[in-house]
Design a protein around this motif. Structure first.
Motif, PDB file in Angstrom:
ATOM      1  N   LEU A   1      35.043   5.305 129.231  1.00  0.00           N
ATOM      2  CA  LEU A   1      33.748   5.184 129.898  1.00  0.00           C
ATOM      3  C   LEU A   1      32.781   6.241 129.384  1.00  0.00           C
ATOM      4  O   LEU A   1      33.177   7.393 129.159  1.00  0.00           O
ATOM      5  CB  LEU A   1      33.923   5.403 131.408  1.00  0.00           C
ATOM      6  N   VAL A   2      31.524   5.856 129.189  1.00  0.00           N
ATOM      7  CA  VAL A   2      30.482   6.861 128.961  1.00  0.00           C
ATOM      8  C   VAL A   2      30.501   7.771 130.185  1.00  0.00           C
ATOM      9  O   VAL A   2      30.586   7.294 131.323  1.00  0.00           O
ATOM     10  CB  VAL A   2      29.095   6.189 128.813  1.00  0.00           C
ATOM     11  N   THR A   3      30.445   9.081 129.975  1.00  0.00           N
ATOM     12  CA  THR A   3      30.647  10.008 131.093  1.00  0.00           C
ATOM     13  C   THR A   3      29.465  10.967 131.229  1.00  0.00           C
ATOM     14  O   THR A   3      29.128  11.680 130.285  1.00  0.00           O
ATOM     15  CB  THR A   3      31.943  10.809 130.885  1.00  0.00           C
ATOM     16  N   CYS A   4      28.822  10.939 132.429  1.00  0.00           N
ATOM     17  CA  CYS A   4      27.703  11.855 132.699  1.00  0.00           C
ATOM     18  C   CYS A   4      28.223  12.994 133.551  1.00  0.00           C
ATOM     19  O   CYS A   4      28.765  12.759 134.637  1.00  0.00           O
ATOM     20  CB  CYS A   4      26.610  11.150 133.491  1.00  0.00           C
ATOM     21  N   PHE A   5      28.040  14.215 133.067  1.00  0.00           N
ATOM     22  CA  PHE A   5      28.478  15.373 133.853  1.00  0.00           C
ATOM     23  C   PHE A   5      27.310  15.996 134.586  1.00  0.00           C
ATOM     24  O   PHE A   5      26.376  16.510 133.979  1.00  0.00           O
ATOM     25  CB  PHE A   5      29.146  16.410 132.950  1.00  0.00           C
ATOM     26  N   TYR A   6      27.370  15.925 135.937  1.00  0.00           N
ATOM     27  CA  TYR A   6      26.442  16.663 136.794  1.00  0.00           C
ATOM     28  C   TYR A   6      27.058  18.035 137.041  1.00  0.00           C
ATOM     29  O   TYR A   6      28.275  18.208 136.938  1.00  0.00           O
ATOM     30  CB  TYR A   6      26.262  15.950 138.141  1.00  0.00           C
ATOM     31  N   ASN A   7      26.242  19.010 137.402  1.00  0.00           N
ATOM     32  CA  ASN A   7      26.720  20.366 137.681  1.00  0.00           C
ATOM     33  C   ASN A   7      27.692  20.848 136.596  1.00  0.00           C
ATOM     34  O   ASN A   7      28.801  21.283 136.912  1.00  0.00           O
ATOM     35  CB  ASN A   7      27.430  20.422 139.045  1.00  0.00           C
ATOM     36  N   PRO A   8      27.308  20.779 135.310  1.00  0.00           N
ATOM     37  CA  PRO A   8      28.268  21.077 134.250  1.00  0.00           C
ATOM     38  C   PRO A   8      28.663  22.556 134.212  1.00  0.00           C
ATOM     39  O   PRO A   8      29.790  22.870 133.810  1.00  0.00           O
ATOM     40  CB  PRO A   8      27.526  20.680 132.971  1.00  0.00           C
ATOM     41  N   ALA A   9      27.780  23.421 134.634  1.00  0.00           N
ATOM     42  CA  ALA A   9      28.076  24.856 134.527  1.00  0.00           C
ATOM     43  C   ALA A   9      27.113  25.632 135.412  1.00  0.00           C
ATOM     44  O   ALA A   9      26.054  25.134 135.794  1.00  0.00           O
ATOM     45  CB  ALA A   9      27.910  25.325 133.084  1.00  0.00           C
ATOM     46  N   SER A  10      27.501  26.852 135.747  1.00  0.00           N
ATOM     47  CA  SER A  10      26.581  27.773 136.421  1.00  0.00           C
ATOM     48  C   SER A  10      27.002  29.167 135.980  1.00  0.00           C
ATOM     49  O   SER A  10      27.940  29.313 135.192  1.00  0.00           O
ATOM     50  CB  SER A  10      26.692  27.629 137.940  1.00  0.00           C
ATOM     51  N   ARG A  11      26.323  30.176 136.525  1.00  0.00           N
ATOM     52  CA  ARG A  11      26.703  31.525 136.099  1.00  0.00           C
ATOM     53  C   ARG A  11      28.163  31.804 136.433  1.00  0.00           C
ATOM     54  O   ARG A  11      28.884  32.409 135.659  1.00  0.00           O
ATOM     55  CB  ARG A  11      25.783  32.564 136.762  1.00  0.00           C
ATOM     56  N   ALA A  12      28.626  31.295 137.566  1.00  0.00           N
ATOM     57  CA  ALA A  12      30.007  31.581 137.985  1.00  0.00           C
ATOM     58  C   ALA A  12      31.009  30.577 137.404  1.00  0.00           C
ATOM     59  O   ALA A  12      32.196  30.855 137.317  1.00  0.00           O
ATOM     60  CB  ALA A  12      30.091  31.574 139.509  1.00  0.00           C
TER      61      ALA A  12
ATOM     62  N   VAL B   1      24.817  16.422 131.034  1.00  0.00           N
ATOM     63  CA  VAL B   1      25.505  16.181 129.768  1.00  0.00           C
ATOM     64  C   VAL B   1      26.052  14.752 129.782  1.00  0.00           C
ATOM     65  O   VAL B   1      26.686  14.335 130.752  1.00  0.00           O
ATOM     66  CB  VAL B   1      26.670  17.189 129.581  1.00  0.00           C
ATOM     67  N   VAL B   2      25.782  14.010 128.713  1.00  0.00           N
ATOM     68  CA  VAL B   2      26.244  12.623 128.610  1.00  0.00           C
ATOM     69  C   VAL B   2      27.135  12.491 127.378  1.00  0.00           C
ATOM     70  O   VAL B   2      26.678  12.700 126.256  1.00  0.00           O
ATOM     71  CB  VAL B   2      25.064  11.632 128.472  1.00  0.00           C
ATOM     72  N   VAL B   3      28.408  12.150 127.611  1.00  0.00           N
ATOM     73  CA  VAL B   3      29.331  11.955 126.494  1.00  0.00           C
ATOM     74  C   VAL B   3      29.474  10.454 126.268  1.00  0.00           C
ATOM     75  O   VAL B   3      29.747   9.701 127.211  1.00  0.00           O
ATOM     76  CB  VAL B   3      30.708  12.570 126.812  1.00  0.00           C
ATOM     77  N   GLY B   4      29.273  10.018 125.029  1.00  0.00           N
ATOM     78  CA  GLY B   4      29.354   8.596 124.716  1.00  0.00           C
ATOM     79  C   GLY B   4      30.779   8.069 124.812  1.00  0.00           C
ATOM     80  O   GLY B   4      31.753   8.836 124.910  1.00  0.00           O
TER      81      GLY B   4
ATOM     82  N   VAL C   1      30.219   6.438 134.003  1.00  0.00           N
ATOM     83  CA  VAL C   1      30.686   7.080 135.224  1.00  0.00           C
ATOM     84  C   VAL C   1      29.934   8.402 135.400  1.00  0.00           C
ATOM     85  O   VAL C   1      29.521   9.015 134.411  1.00  0.00           O
ATOM     86  CB  VAL C   1      32.224   7.300 135.148  1.00  0.00           C
ATOM     87  N   LEU C   2      29.699   8.779 136.663  1.00  0.00           N
ATOM     88  CA  LEU C   2      29.098  10.074 136.962  1.00  0.00           C
ATOM     89  C   LEU C   2      30.183  10.976 137.517  1.00  0.00           C
ATOM     90  O   LEU C   2      30.903  10.587 138.435  1.00  0.00           O
ATOM     91  CB  LEU C   2      27.992   9.942 138.010  1.00  0.00           C
ATOM     92  N   ILE C   3      30.319  12.163 136.968  1.00  0.00           N
ATOM     93  CA  ILE C   3      31.314  13.105 137.490  1.00  0.00           C
ATOM     94  C   ILE C   3      30.643  14.466 137.670  1.00  0.00           C
ATOM     95  O   ILE C   3      29.962  14.948 136.768  1.00  0.00           O
ATOM     96  CB  ILE C   3      32.521  13.237 136.533  1.00  0.00           C
ATOM     97  N   SER C   4      30.814  15.040 138.852  1.00  0.00           N
ATOM     98  CA  SER C   4      30.302  16.396 139.065  1.00  0.00           C
ATOM     99  C   SER C   4      31.416  17.376 138.728  1.00  0.00           C
ATOM    100  O   SER C   4      32.554  17.211 139.165  1.00  0.00           O
ATOM    101  CB  SER C   4      29.887  16.585 140.519  1.00  0.00           C
ATOM    102  N   LEU C   5      31.079  18.401 137.953  1.00  0.00           N
ATOM    103  CA  LEU C   5      32.096  19.393 137.583  1.00  0.00           C
ATOM    104  C   LEU C   5      32.098  20.577 138.539  1.00  0.00           C
ATOM    105  O   LEU C   5      32.740  21.589 138.274  1.00  0.00           O
ATOM    106  CB  LEU C   5      31.858  19.871 136.145  1.00  0.00           C
ATOM    107  N   SER C   6      31.380  20.463 139.661  1.00  0.00           N
ATOM    108  CA  SER C   6      31.376  21.584 140.602  1.00  0.00           C
ATOM    109  C   SER C   6      32.673  21.601 141.404  1.00  0.00           C
ATOM    110  O   SER C   6      32.973  20.668 142.151  1.00  0.00           O
ATOM    111  CB  SER C   6      30.195  21.462 141.558  1.00  0.00           C
ATOM    112  N   ASP C   7      33.453  22.669 141.217  1.00  0.00           N
ATOM    113  CA  ASP C   7      34.714  22.762 141.964  1.00  0.00           C
ATOM    114  C   ASP C   7      34.567  23.683 143.176  1.00  0.00           C
ATOM    115  O   ASP C   7      35.549  24.203 143.685  1.00  0.00           O
ATOM    116  CB  ASP C   7      35.867  23.204 141.048  1.00  0.00           C
TER     117      ASP C   7
END
Ligand code: SAH
Length: 605
Positions: free
Chosen positions: A515-526, A580-583, A489-495
Motif C-alpha cells: 500500500l502507498v503509505t502516508c506517515f502523519y506525525n513522522p517525527a518531533s524533537r523527542a 511523508v508519502v512512500v509509494g 493507508v494513513l499511519i501516525s507514527l506518534s507513539d
C-alpha cells in the motif's frame, strides 16, 4: 411572489433561469415603466435586470415604507453582481441577493450597516434554528440601538444555540423598562400582565420552534372542530401558535382529513408515530377506552411528547418511530426523559383531543476541519459554521488563523498546549450548556484530531454537526503529483498514546500489502528514530528506487517539498510539520511528479 423584470435578451434569459429554480417566480413582460408598478403591487420581492439607476428612478414614486415595500434586487447585464437596493432587511432583499448570486455565480453586494459591522441582521437572527420573528415596527429601533453600542437586553426562556451578538447586548431574565430588548419566547404576553410602571422599551420577539401540538380525533372530526380546540388550548395557556411547527398524531390517524386540514391551515407539518410506540410514552391522562380502540392509552399527549422529545422532526421524515427494532425501540429511551414537557394536558371536544408539549433546545457542537493552512483550502461550509459559533475552541495557532472570520462577541477558548482531551471536554461542556460551539482543528477534524474524543464525550444531549476538511495527505498528494491514485493507508507514527509494537505491526501490514503509505506525525524533537525504523520495514518489501515524497507546511507560508527514494531519503528531513508519502512498488516519478498508476484492467496486457 417574486417578480422578475427584464428588458434585454440577456436579462430575459437570466430571469428565466432564476424563474426555473425560485419558488413563486413570475416574469413581467412589457416596458419596465409599466411592469414595475404592477410587480410592486403584487410581489414580496422584485429582481430587476435594469441598471440600479433606472430601477431607482421607476421605483422611487412607488415607495411607502420599509415594512410595506417589496425588497428589490438589481442584477447587472453581465450577471456579475446582485445588489439589494431596497428592503435589505425587512424586505428580504439581502437574503434574496445572496440566493440569486449563488444561482447565477454572481457576487452579492450587501450595503446595510449590520452586515458591515459583522453583526447578525436581526431579521435573520436564529433563522437557521427555525426562529420566526414577530412582525414589528420596533425591529429598526432595536437594530439601531445595537449598532450604536447602546445597552440592549436578550431574554431567552431556554438556552437556544444562537449566534453571538455584540457585547453591548446583555442577557437578562426579563426585559427592562425603557431598554431595547430581544426576546426569544414561545409565550404570549397576556394583556394586563404589565411589566412595570415605566413603559417597555422597543422589542423584537422571536418564536422558537419549541412546541408540538398532539392531536387525536374520532373518525369524521372536522378541521374547524380540531382547529378551534387547538387554538383555544394554545390561547388559554398563553402560548404562541408561531412556536408550533408540528402536529403529532398516531399513524392510524394519519389519514384523518380534519386533522390534516387543521394542520395545513396553520402551516404545520404532520408527524405520525406508530401506536405501539405511543403506548410506551408515560402520560398524565391515559385512557383504557382509547387503548382498546386504537392500541395506545394516549394519542394527543403521547404523540406531542414523543415528537417533542426525540422525534427529531428536523430529520425531515413525516413518519417516525420506525419499525420495531429500529433506533427508537423501547419507545421512550431513558435519554429522552427531560427533553420534553407537557405544557397543556389533554383537552377534549366532542370528536377531538389536543395536548401540547414543549421541547427543550439542545446545544450545538460543530466539529470543523480548517484544512491544511491556506484560506482558500478551507471549505465555505467551514466558514459559515465559524460565523455562527458563539464559542470557539481550539489551539491558539488555529484560532489565530481564523480570527478574522469569527463574529464579534464570540467567546474564544484557545489553549497554547494542554491535552486534546481537555479541549474536547471543554467544547462538549459548553454545548451541553446550550451554546453554539465550534471545535476547530487543522486538516480534517476527524483525522488524528479532536472529533473522536469529542464524540466519545458528546452523548445524546447535544446536536453535532461535522464539516470535513482537506486533510494533510490530500494536500500533500496534490503538491507531489498523484501518489494516492491507488490503494493507500494513513499511519501516525506518534507513539505517545499508541504502543510502538502496534504501530510497527500496522507498518508491516502496509508493507506486505504494497500500500502507498502516508506517515502523519513522522517525527518531533523527542521522537527521532520512528520514521527511520518504519522506512526500513517498507524497504524490506519494496525496491530501493521506490519514490518517497515529503511536504513540510503544505499550503502554509514557507511550504517545502521534495521527492527522493527509499534508498536516498534522509528521515531527518521530516519534523512534526511534515507529511511523508512512500509509494507502492508501482509508484513512479514522471517529469518530477510522483504518480501511482490506476492499474486499469482494460489497458493493453
Ligand atoms: N487533522 C490533521 C492531522 C493532525 S496530526 C489533518 O487532517 O491533516 C498532525 C500531523 O499532520 C503532522 O505531524 C503532520 O504530519 C501532518 N500535517 C498536518 N498539517 C500539515 C501541513 N500543513 N503540512 C504538512 N503536514 C501536515
Amino acid at each position: 411572489m417574486i417578480g422578475l423584470i427584464s428588458v434585454t435578451a440577456g436579462g430575459r434569459s437570466a430571469a428565466e433561469r432564476l424563474a426555473a429554480v425560485l419558488p413563486y417566480a413570475h416574469l413581467y413582460d412589457g416596458p419596465a415603466a409599466s411592469a414595475m408598478p404592477l410587480a410592486f403591487a403584487e410581489c414580496d420581492a422584485i429582481i430587476s435586470f435594469l441598471a440600479v439607476g433606472a430601477t431607482v428612478r421607476i421605483a422611487a414614486p412607488l415607495i411607502t415604507g420599509k415594512y410595506e415595500d417589496p425588497g428589490i434586487v438589481c442584477v447587472d447585464e453581465a450577471l456579475r453582481f446582485a445588489i439589494p437596493v431596497l428592503g435589505g432587511h425587512a424586505g428580504g432583499a439581502n437574503v434574496l441577493a445572496r440566493r440569486v448570486a449563488g444561482i447565477l455565480g454572481a457576487t452579492a453586494v450587501i450595503t446595510t450597516a449590520a452586515e458591515a459591522a459583522g453583526s447578525v441582521g436581526l431579521d435573520e437572527f436564529g433563522a437557521d434554528l427555525g426562529f420566526m420573528v414577530e412582525p414589528s415596527s420596533e425591529m429598526a429601533l432595536v437594530g439601531a440601538a445595537i449598532l450604536s453600542g447602546e445597552r440592549v437586553t436578550l431574554t431567552m426562556e431556554h438556552e437556544w444555540p444562537v449566534p453571538p451578538l455584540p457585547p453591548s447586548v446583555v442577557r437578562t431574565a426579563q426585559p427592562e423598562p425603557g431598554v431595547p430588548a430581544i426576546v426569544v419566547s414561545d409565550q404570549v404576553r397576556r394583556p394586563g400582565a404589565a411589566d412595570a410602571a415605566e413603559p417597555p422599551g422597543p422589542r423584537v420577539v422571536y418564536r422558537p420552534p419549541s412546541l408540538v401540538v398532539g392531536a387525536g380525533g374520532s373518525t369524521g372530526v372536522t378541521a374547524s372542530e380540531a382547529g378551534q380546540l387547538i387554538d383555544q388550548a394554545l390561547a388559554d395557556a398563553g402560548l404562541s401558535p408561531r412556536s408550533v411547527r408540528w402536529l403529532a398524531t398516531a399513524d392510524i390517524k394519519a389519514r384523518e382529513p380534519g386533522l390534516l386540514a387543521a394542520a395545513g391551515q396553520r402551516g404545520w407539518e404532520v408527524v405520525t408515530v406508530p401506536a405501539a410506540q405511543l403506548a410506551r410514552v408515560p402520560v398524565r391522562t391515559p385512557s383504557e377506552i382509547v387503548r382498546a380502540a386504537v392500541g395506545t392509552p394516549s394519542v394527543a399527549e403521547a404523540a406531542a411528547l414523543f415528537v417533542a422529545a426525540g422525534g427529531a422532526p428536523d430529520g425531515g421524515g413525516t413518519e417516525i418511530g420506525g419499525t420495531e427494532g429500529g433506533g427508537t425501540e423501547g419507545g421512550w429511551p431513558a435519554e429522552w426523559v427531560g427533553r420534553a414537557r407537557l405544557v397543556v394536558s389533554k383537552q377534549v371536544s366532542a370528536r377531538a383531543t389536543v395536548a401540547v408539549a414543549r421541547r427543550r433546545p439542545r446545544g450545538r457542537l460543530a466539529l470543523i476541519g480548517l484544512g491544511p493552512g491556506a484560506r482558500d483550502l478551507m471549505t465555505p461550509r467551514a466558514v459559515a459554521e465559524l460565523r455562527r459559533a458563539s464559542v470557539v475552541v481550539g489551539l491558539d495557532q488555529y484560532v489565530g488563523q481564523i480570527a478574522d472570520l469569527l463574529p464579534p462577541g464570540a467567546e474564544i477558548l484557545a489553549s497554547s498546549l494542554g491535552e486534546e482531551q481537555e479541549r474536547a471536554a471543554a467544547a462538549v461542556a459548553k454545548a451541553r450548556a446550550g451554546r453554539a460551539v465550534a471545535l476547530v482543528g487543522s486538516g480534517d477534524a476527524g483525522v488524528y484530531a479532536l472529533a473522536s474524543p469529542a464524540l466519545e464525550l458528546a452523548g445524546d444531549g447535544i446536536e453535532v454537526t461535522s464539516v470535513p476538511g482537506v486533510t494533510a495527505a490530500l494536500a500533500a498528494g496534490a503538491v507531489l503529483g498523484a501518489p494516492l491514485g491507488h490503494d493507500h493507508v494513513l499511519i501516525s507514527l506518534s507513539d505517545l498514546h499508541t504502543q510502538w509494537e502496534v504501530i510497527e505491526r500496522r507498518v508491516r501490514a502496509a508493507a506486505e500489502a504494497d500500500l502507498v503509505t502516508c506517515f502523519y506525525n513522522p517525527a518531533s524533537r523527542a521522537r527521532t528514530w520512528q520514521l527511520g525504523r518504519a522506512l526500513a520495514i517498507l524497504a524490506e518489501h519494496r525496491p530501493p528506487a521506490t519514490p518517497v515524497g515529503w511536504v513540510r507546511d503544505v499550503s502554509r507560508p514557507g511550504q517545502r517539498a521534495g521527492i527522493s527514494s527509499l534508498a536516498t531519503f534522509d528521515p531527518a528531513t521530516a519534523d512534526m510539520h511534515t507529511l511523508v508519502v512512500v509509494g507502492s512498488s508501482r509508484t513512479t516519478v514522471l517529469a518530477g511528479r510522483m504518480v501511482t498508476p490506476r492499474e486499469y484492467r482494460w489497458a493493453a496486457p
